[in-house]
Scaffold this motif. Structure first.
Motif, PDB file in Angstrom:
ATOM      1  N   UNK A  76      57.869  -9.191  10.517  1.00  0.00           N
ATOM      2  CA  UNK A  76      58.176  -9.794  12.032  1.00  0.00           C
ATOM      3  C   UNK A  76      57.261  -8.773  12.861  1.00  0.00           C
ATOM      4  N   UNK A  77      56.798  -9.598  13.803  1.00  0.00           N
ATOM      5  CA  UNK A  77      56.134  -9.166  14.965  1.00  0.00           C
ATOM      6  C   UNK A  77      57.009  -8.710  16.050  1.00  0.00           C
ATOM      7  N   UNK A  78      56.657  -8.699  17.321  1.00  0.00           N
ATOM      8  CA  UNK A  78      57.063  -8.603  18.470  1.00  0.00           C
ATOM      9  C   UNK A  78      58.427  -9.084  18.607  1.00  0.00           C
ATOM     10  N   UNK A  79      59.509  -8.494  18.858  1.00  0.00           N
ATOM     11  CA  UNK A  79      60.702  -9.102  19.504  1.00  0.00           C
ATOM     12  C   UNK A  79      60.361  -9.808  20.740  1.00  0.00           C
ATOM     13  N   UNK A  80      60.766 -11.093  20.478  1.00  0.00           N
ATOM     14  CA  UNK A  80      60.481 -12.042  21.478  1.00  0.00           C
ATOM     15  C   UNK A  80      61.591 -12.522  22.624  1.00  0.00           C
ATOM     16  N   UNK A 145      59.002 -18.574  23.391  1.00  0.00           N
ATOM     17  CA  UNK A 145      57.692 -19.065  23.555  1.00  0.00           C
ATOM     18  C   UNK A 145      57.006 -18.671  24.797  1.00  0.00           C
ATOM     19  N   UNK A 146      58.028 -18.848  26.086  1.00  0.00           N
ATOM     20  CA  UNK A 146      57.487 -18.636  27.400  1.00  0.00           C
ATOM     21  C   UNK A 146      57.106 -16.793  27.158  1.00  0.00           C
ATOM     22  N   UNK A 147      57.782 -16.325  26.520  1.00  0.00           N
ATOM     23  CA  UNK A 147      57.503 -14.661  26.707  1.00  0.00           C
ATOM     24  C   UNK A 147      56.306 -14.437  25.961  1.00  0.00           C
ATOM     25  N   UNK A 152      54.866 -11.042  28.131  1.00  0.00           N
ATOM     26  CA  UNK A 152      55.753 -10.288  28.849  1.00  0.00           C
ATOM     27  C   UNK A 152      56.579  -9.795  27.519  1.00  0.00           C
ATOM     28  N   UNK A 153      57.730  -8.776  27.904  1.00  0.00           N
ATOM     29  CA  UNK A 153      58.445  -8.072  27.076  1.00  0.00           C
ATOM     30  C   UNK A 153      59.628  -9.320  26.660  1.00  0.00           C
ATOM     31  N   UNK A 162      68.612 -17.196  30.908  1.00  0.00           N
ATOM     32  CA  UNK A 162      68.461 -15.722  31.307  1.00  0.00           C
ATOM     33  C   UNK A 162      69.435 -14.899  31.796  1.00  0.00           C
ATOM     34  N   UNK A 163      69.607 -13.534  31.443  1.00  0.00           N
ATOM     35  CA  UNK A 163      70.445 -12.893  32.023  1.00  0.00           C
ATOM     36  C   UNK A 163      70.364 -12.363  33.368  1.00  0.00           C
TER      37      UNK A 163
END
Length: 167
Positions: A76-80, A145-147, A152-153, A162-163
């Motif tokens: 696994x790469x970045x947390x999306x 996918x948008x992140x 972005x993070x 979105x929170x």
């Protein structure tokens, strides 16, 4: 008043935790798998429950589940994205979604499904995601996918949205 540690821990609120991997083709399609244990006909991403009682982390679970479910060792790469999902009759679910990267054609050809849980797999264009996934899962994947596209993070979601900090 004294309470032993085990009693205290048992009294704390509970959550369920899961981890998935977002795998893509060079043309931007997303790998989805068709589980044989769902009654609603929805598909999902490779992944599953984090075995936290065994000391497993979300990232380790995403890796293990990819190996078990599709036979690929995808680190696994970045947390999306992270989603906090409330549901009737169960504790909340904390869902972690990691970047699995873009796979080459030969990697897709090497997929071997876990027959006990999965019937098939397919690559799905982002604009067709909602046709296959539950609404919340579709929002999670699209937010990831948008992140990824924006660089972005991780996206932080509550029930697939979105929170806002007021949930």
């Amino acid at each position: 008043m004294t309470t032993d540690f085990a009693t205290y821990i048992a009294s704390l609120p509970k959550i369920i935790a899961g981890a998935n991997t977002l795998l893509r083709s060079p043309d931007g399609r997303v790998l989805l798998v068709e589980p044989n244990y769902r009654d609603d006909g929805s598909w999902t991403l490779p992944g599953g429950t984090i075995e936290s009682d065994q000391g497993e982390t979300p990232r380790q679970a995403a890796f293990r589940e990819s190996v078990e479910e599709i036979g690929l060792e995808v680190v696994p790469g970045a947390l999306l994205a992270v989603d906090w999902v409330m549901g009737p009759g169960r504790p909340p679910l904390a869902s972690y979604l990691y970047d699995g990267g873009v796979l080459a054609e030969e990697e897709f050809a090497a997929i071997r499904l876990q027959a006990e849980e999965l019937d098939s797999w397919r690559l799905v264009a982002p604009d067709e995601i909602a046709t296959y996934l539950t609404p919340g899962a579709a929002r999670l994947v699209l937010a990831a996918l948008a992140a990824l596209a924006a660089g972005t993070g991780p996206a932080e979601l509550v029930n697939g949205r979105p929170a806002s900090g007021k949930e």
